[in-house]
Design a protein around this motif. Structure first.
Motif: not given
Length: 434
Positions: A246-252, A261-266, A283-284, A304-309
């Motif tokens: 399964v692949v998830l897309y950051t909000y499109m 705000g963008a970093l919070r959403l990511l 990632v966006k 950033h996304a990898a660190r949060v994950a």
């Protein structure tokens, strides 16, 4: 095994994702594309060297997506900028050198394109040895083109069969359905789940055995977790015995305008990917609301996304069931009843309104269904059209007026910008990390 009896190994893309899953790491992936080969190669190299578990992306330009290869060639000859890489216009040896920017680090590349009639693109993939791409007969036709759906289905059937022949050379190609995204916003999750599973079944019917199923982050984290659980369950039930993830897309949809705000959403997307058991996250960047991101901005967003994950606890064993699985299963079964050929069944489903994408203006879409945001921020059906889905009026309101539509379209961006501003106000002036 291939037809000659040789063992067929997973392609580089699927193998890399499987290895990351075995380590418990989330694969993060950009949507990056540049027309200039040197810039594109440098971008792939930077993604491959990023301190994260990555796969790289070669995103194609709009001319190539529409099949206007002469326009792409003119742009290259005149030095005009392109919004992606024109893989058909560039000679295969040029593209091979571009791909080496990632491959020399052992990082595979996926081609992303957006074409309803992608046969020239698939031919270019085969000439250059790319083993992974994405899209689908519905997901790249109805939202992004005016091509008749039946033409797209026939074209994608030929492409799948041709792509599957990579197996004869000992490589198992990988195809990702874009069906979990559709228009990217304001579509209740059951339809997203149903369409990506149906496209996966279409791919299997035409010879492919390594697939990924997609889902796009929507407006409510709890609803998204339930949708991902439904997608995992349906994949196991309806696509058994295949190599799938399964692949998830950051909000499109409309993206936050502020960097915090963008970093919070990511960050929310990265946490959702982990909780929902996704293997890969598209990632966006914070630049999304303003312009095409640079290589450096893409890499920073990946890190950033990898660190949060990495900081998020493992996937939850169970989530609340509000009926997304049952509704998605009902939609899939209603389509499959229309014809044993999945492609013909999809065409008949849209002709009869059994599938109907809200707010999609394609002539082959019935256009009777509407979704809306409840007071709790969940996406539900306001009008089902002729689809076998239920309307839940408990969330307040119903019909989507033009004013409510505009508010709903900007709901996520406004929410995350406001939350980020409030957090900065509480904690002092600092850059938020999600």
């Amino acid at each position: 095994m291939n037809e000659a009896g040789a063992v067929v190994a997973p392609g580089p893309f699927a193998a890399a994702v499987a290895a990351a899953r075995a380590r418990g790491a989330l694969v993060v992936q950009p949507r990056m594309g540049f027309g200039d080969p040197a810039t594109m190669r440098a971008g792939l190299d930077a993604v491959a060297r990023a301190p994260a578990t990555t796969v790289a992306t070669l995103t194609l330009d709009s001319y190539t997506r529409l099949g206007d290869h002469e326009a792409a060639e003119r742009a290259l000859a005149e030095g005009a900028p392109l919004n992606g890489y024109p893989i058909v216009a560039h000679p295969p040896d040029v593209t091979r050198r571009v791909l080496d920017g990632a491959r020399r680090h052992g990082v595979p590349v996926q081609v992303r394109h957006g074409s309803a009639l992608p046969e020239d693109i698939f031919a270019a993939l085969l000439r250059t040895g790319v083993d992974a791409t994405e899209g689908g007969p519905v997901s790249y036709c109805l939202p992004y083109s005016r091509v008749p759906l039946r033409e797209a289905v026939r074209s994608w059937a030929r492409c799948c069969a041709r792509f599957a022949r990579m197996r004869d050379a000992g490589v198992e190609p990988h195809l990702e359905s874009f069906g979990g995204c559709l228009l990217g916003q304001l579509c209740p999750p059951s339809l997203l789940v149903a369409v990506t599973v149906l496209e996966g079944m279409f791919f299997r019917q035409h010879g492919l055995r390594s697939l990924s199923l997609s889902y796009a982050q929507q407006t409510c984290a709890e609803q998204d977790e339930e949708a991902l659980a439904a997608l995992h369950r349906l994949t196991g039930e309806l696509l058994p015995g295949l190599d799938t993830h399964v692949v998830l897309y950051t909000y499109m949809g409309v993206y936050p305008r502020t960097r915090p705000g963008a970093l919070r959403l990511l960050g929310a997307a990265a946490r959702l990917a982990v909780r929902g058991g996704a293997a890969r996250l598209i990632v966006k960047t914070p630049a999304e609301a303003h312009r095409i991101p640079t290589v450096e901005e893409n890499v920073a967003a990946l890190v950033h996304a990898a660190r949060v994950a990495a900081a998020e606890p493992p996937a939850r064993p169970s989530v609340a069931d509000t009926g997304i699985y049952a509704e998605a299963r009902t939609l899939v079964e209603a389509v499959l009843e229309l014809d044993p050929d999945v492609g013909l069944a999809l065409c008949r489903a849209f002709e009869r309104g059994v599938l109907d994408i809200p707010y999609c203006l394609h002539p082959d879409n019935a256009g009777q269904a509407r979704g809306y945001l409840t007071d709790r921020g969940r996406l539900v059906w306001a009008r089902p059209g002729r689809m076998p889905v239920r309307v839940d009026r408990r969330g307040g309101g119903g019909e989507m007026t033009s004013e409510r539509l505009l508010t709903a379209l900007s709901h996520v961006a406004a929410r995350y910008d406001e939350e980020a501003a409030s957090a900065v106000g509480r904690d002092g002036v600092r850059e938020l990390a999600g």
